[in-house]
Motif scaffolding. Structure first.
Motif, PDB file in Angstrom:
ATOM      1  N   PRO A  27      16.445  71.188 121.564  1.00 30.06           N
ATOM      2  CA  PRO A  27      15.473  72.264 121.745  1.00 30.06           C
ATOM      3  C   PRO A  27      16.096  73.503 122.376  1.00 30.06           C
ATOM      4  O   PRO A  27      16.930  73.402 123.269  1.00 30.06           O
ATOM      5  N   ARG A  28      15.692  74.669 121.877  1.00 32.03           N
ATOM      6  CA  ARG A  28      16.205  75.942 122.383  1.00 32.03           C
ATOM      7  C   ARG A  28      15.452  76.415 123.617  1.00 32.03           C
ATOM      8  O   ARG A  28      15.926  77.286 124.328  1.00 32.03           O
ATOM      9  N   GLN A  29      14.262  75.880 123.828  1.00 31.20           N
ATOM     10  CA  GLN A  29      13.429  76.301 124.947  1.00 31.20           C
ATOM     11  C   GLN A  29      12.615  75.117 125.438  1.00 31.20           C
ATOM     12  O   GLN A  29      12.468  74.131 124.730  1.00 31.20           O
ATOM     13  N   PRO A  30      12.078  75.199 126.651  1.00 35.15           N
ATOM     14  CA  PRO A  30      11.244  74.091 127.138  1.00 35.15           C
ATOM     15  C   PRO A  30       9.938  74.012 126.365  1.00 35.15           C
ATOM     16  O   PRO A  30       9.483  74.998 125.776  1.00 35.15           O
ATOM     17  N   GLY A  31       9.335  72.841 126.362  1.00 29.74           N
ATOM     18  CA  GLY A  31       8.067  72.641 125.659  1.00 29.74           C
ATOM     19  C   GLY A  31       6.905  73.337 126.327  1.00 29.74           C
ATOM     20  O   GLY A  31       5.926  73.679 125.685  1.00 29.74           O
ATOM     21  N   SER A  32       7.000  73.544 127.612  1.00 29.25           N
ATOM     22  CA  SER A  32       5.964  74.270 128.343  1.00 29.25           C
ATOM     23  C   SER A  32       6.569  74.813 129.631  1.00 29.25           C
ATOM     24  O   SER A  32       7.622  74.369 130.074  1.00 29.25           O
ATOM     25  N   ALA A  33       5.876  75.772 130.220  1.00 30.00           N
ATOM     26  CA  ALA A  33       6.345  76.365 131.463  1.00 30.00           C
ATOM     27  C   ALA A  33       5.164  76.479 132.416  1.00 30.00           C
ATOM     28  O   ALA A  33       4.046  76.767 131.990  1.00 30.00           O
ATOM     29  N   LEU A  34       5.428  76.253 133.682  1.00 22.73           N
ATOM     30  CA  LEU A  34       4.383  76.380 134.687  1.00 22.73           C
ATOM     31  C   LEU A  34       4.063  77.847 134.931  1.00 22.73           C
ATOM     32  O   LEU A  34       4.969  78.682 135.018  1.00 22.73           O
ATOM     33  N   LYS A  35       2.765  78.128 135.048  1.00 29.80           N
ATOM     34  CA  LYS A  35       2.295  79.481 135.326  1.00 29.80           C
ATOM     35  C   LYS A  35       1.329  79.397 136.503  1.00 29.80           C
ATOM     36  O   LYS A  35       0.558  78.445 136.619  1.00 29.80           O
ATOM     37  N   PRO A  36       1.335  80.412 137.364  1.00 33.17           N
ATOM     38  CA  PRO A  36       0.404  80.382 138.495  1.00 33.17           C
ATOM     39  C   PRO A  36      -1.032  80.657 138.053  1.00 33.17           C
ATOM     40  O   PRO A  36      -1.274  81.373 137.084  1.00 33.17           O
ATOM     41  N   LEU A  37      -1.972  80.056 138.772  1.00 30.73           N
ATOM     42  CA  LEU A  37      -3.398  80.346 138.599  1.00 30.73           C
ATOM     43  C   LEU A  37      -3.789  81.258 139.757  1.00 30.73           C
ATOM     44  O   LEU A  37      -4.274  80.806 140.793  1.00 30.73           O
ATOM     45  N   ASP A  38      -3.533  82.531 139.587  1.00 34.96           N
ATOM     46  CA  ASP A  38      -3.698  83.492 140.672  1.00 34.96           C
ATOM     47  C   ASP A  38      -5.131  83.604 141.179  1.00 34.96           C
ATOM     48  O   ASP A  38      -5.351  83.876 142.352  1.00 34.96           O
ATOM     49  N   ASP A  39      -6.109  83.399 140.311  1.00 39.28           N
ATOM     50  CA  ASP A  39      -7.495  83.611 140.701  1.00 39.28           C
ATOM     51  C   ASP A  39      -8.201  82.334 141.152  1.00 39.28           C
ATOM     52  O   ASP A  39      -9.404  82.342 141.380  1.00 39.28           O
ATOM     53  N   ALA A  40      -7.478  81.242 141.304  1.00 40.70           N
ATOM     54  CA  ALA A  40      -8.084  79.972 141.732  1.00 40.70           C
ATOM     55  C   ALA A  40      -8.140  79.898 143.254  1.00 40.70           C
ATOM     56  O   ALA A  40      -7.296  80.461 143.951  1.00 40.70           O
ATOM     57  N   LYS A  41      -9.151  79.185 143.766  1.00 35.67           N
ATOM     58  CA  LYS A  41      -9.249  78.967 145.210  1.00 35.67           C
ATOM     59  C   LYS A  41      -8.038  78.156 145.646  1.00 35.67           C
ATOM     60  O   LYS A  41      -7.550  77.301 144.911  1.00 35.67           O
ATOM     61  N   PRO A  42      -7.534  78.379 146.850  1.00 37.26           N
ATOM     62  CA  PRO A  42      -6.346  77.642 147.322  1.00 37.26           C
ATOM     63  C   PRO A  42      -6.576  76.129 147.321  1.00 37.26           C
ATOM     64  O   PRO A  42      -7.698  75.666 147.538  1.00 37.26           O
ATOM     65  N   PRO A  43      -5.519  75.353 147.099  1.00 35.24           N
ATOM     66  CA  PRO A  43      -5.638  73.900 147.147  1.00 35.24           C
ATOM     67  C   PRO A  43      -6.088  73.425 148.530  1.00 35.24           C
ATOM     68  O   PRO A  43      -5.673  73.967 149.555  1.00 35.24           O
ATOM     69  N   SER A  44      -6.896  72.393 148.520  1.00 38.07           N
ATOM     70  CA  SER A  44      -7.386  71.784 149.756  1.00 38.07           C
ATOM     71  C   SER A  44      -6.261  71.025 150.451  1.00 38.07           C
ATOM     72  O   SER A  44      -5.274  70.632 149.825  1.00 38.07           O
ATOM     73  N   ASP A  45      -6.447  70.783 151.732  1.00 35.49           N
ATOM     74  CA  ASP A  45      -5.501  69.967 152.489  1.00 35.49           C
ATOM     75  C   ASP A  45      -5.704  68.482 152.215  1.00 35.49           C
ATOM     76  O   ASP A  45      -4.825  67.671 152.498  1.00 35.49           O
ATOM     77  N   LYS A  46      -6.862  68.101 151.652  1.00 39.80           N
ATOM     78  CA  LYS A  46      -7.194  66.694 151.423  1.00 39.80           C
ATOM     79  C   LYS A  46      -6.988  66.332 149.947  1.00 39.80           C
ATOM     80  O   LYS A  46      -7.430  67.048 149.048  1.00 39.80           O
ATOM     81  N   ALA A  47      -6.326  65.194 149.713  1.00 37.77           N
ATOM     82  CA  ALA A  47      -6.023  64.753 148.345  1.00 37.77           C
ATOM     83  C   ALA A  47      -7.289  64.547 147.514  1.00 37.77           C
ATOM     84  O   ALA A  47      -7.327  64.916 146.334  1.00 37.77           O
TER      85      ALA A  47
END
Length: 167
Positions: A3-23
């Motif tokens: 493969p010449r490139q990755p199958g997918s790339a991570l992108k930020p979700l800028d408008d999402a509420k921050p992740p919680s401290d609890k799993a």
């Protein structure tokens, strides 16, 4: 396979509420984020049609990789007949603190489109044949007594040199 490139790339979700401290709360957040995505697959045999994929309610896999900055992550499946597409949602440690990231990917040769809030965020074209430089490639496997005929009959791959489904 080269493969010449990755199958997918991570992108930020800028408008999402921050992740919680609890799993447990993060799992609820990840499910809600996955629900924000609409996945359309141009699915079928000769008469292909657009189908809205259904989000599976339980992640296919949940993980963490603290040494890579992944505090929590989940893989969600979108289905018609099997997982046609997957979405990774990750709470990642960044210099600004915990932030959500996502990655969309295909699991089918049919055309797939991911949208979030009615905006296309990823699109994958229909694949007719195996190309060893692409990150995803189909492998045709003969299925005896498949009840719906040969779904690959209109594909270039359904020739004498490649396995096809038998009736």
């Amino acid at each position: 396979w080269k493969p010449r490139q990755p199958g997918s790339a991570l992108k930020p979700l800028d408008d999402a509420k921050p992740p919680s401290d609890k799993a447990s709360a993060r799992l609820v957040q990840m499910r809600n984020i996955a629900k924000e995505f609409q996945v359309i697959c141009n699915w079928g045999g000769k008469e292909k049609a657009d189908w809205q994929m259904r989000l599976l309610p339980t992640p296919l896999y949940r993980y963490e990789a603290l040494d890579e900055g992944i505090v929590d992550g989940a893989m969600f499946g979108y289905v018609q007949s099997g997982p046609e597409a997957v979405l990774l949602v990750e709470a990642r440690q960044t210099p600004a603190g915990l932030q959500w990231h996502y990655s969309a990917s295909r699991c089918t040769t049919y055309r797939i489109r991911f949208a979030r809030h009615d905006t296309t965020v990823a699109e994958f074209p229909h694949l007719d044949e195996w190309v060893n430089t692409e990150p995803f490639f189909p492998i045709r496997v003969p299925l005896k007594d498949y009840p719906f005929g040969n779904p690959f009959a209109d594909s270039k791959a359904a020739d004498a040199n490649k396995p096809t489904l038998s009736k």
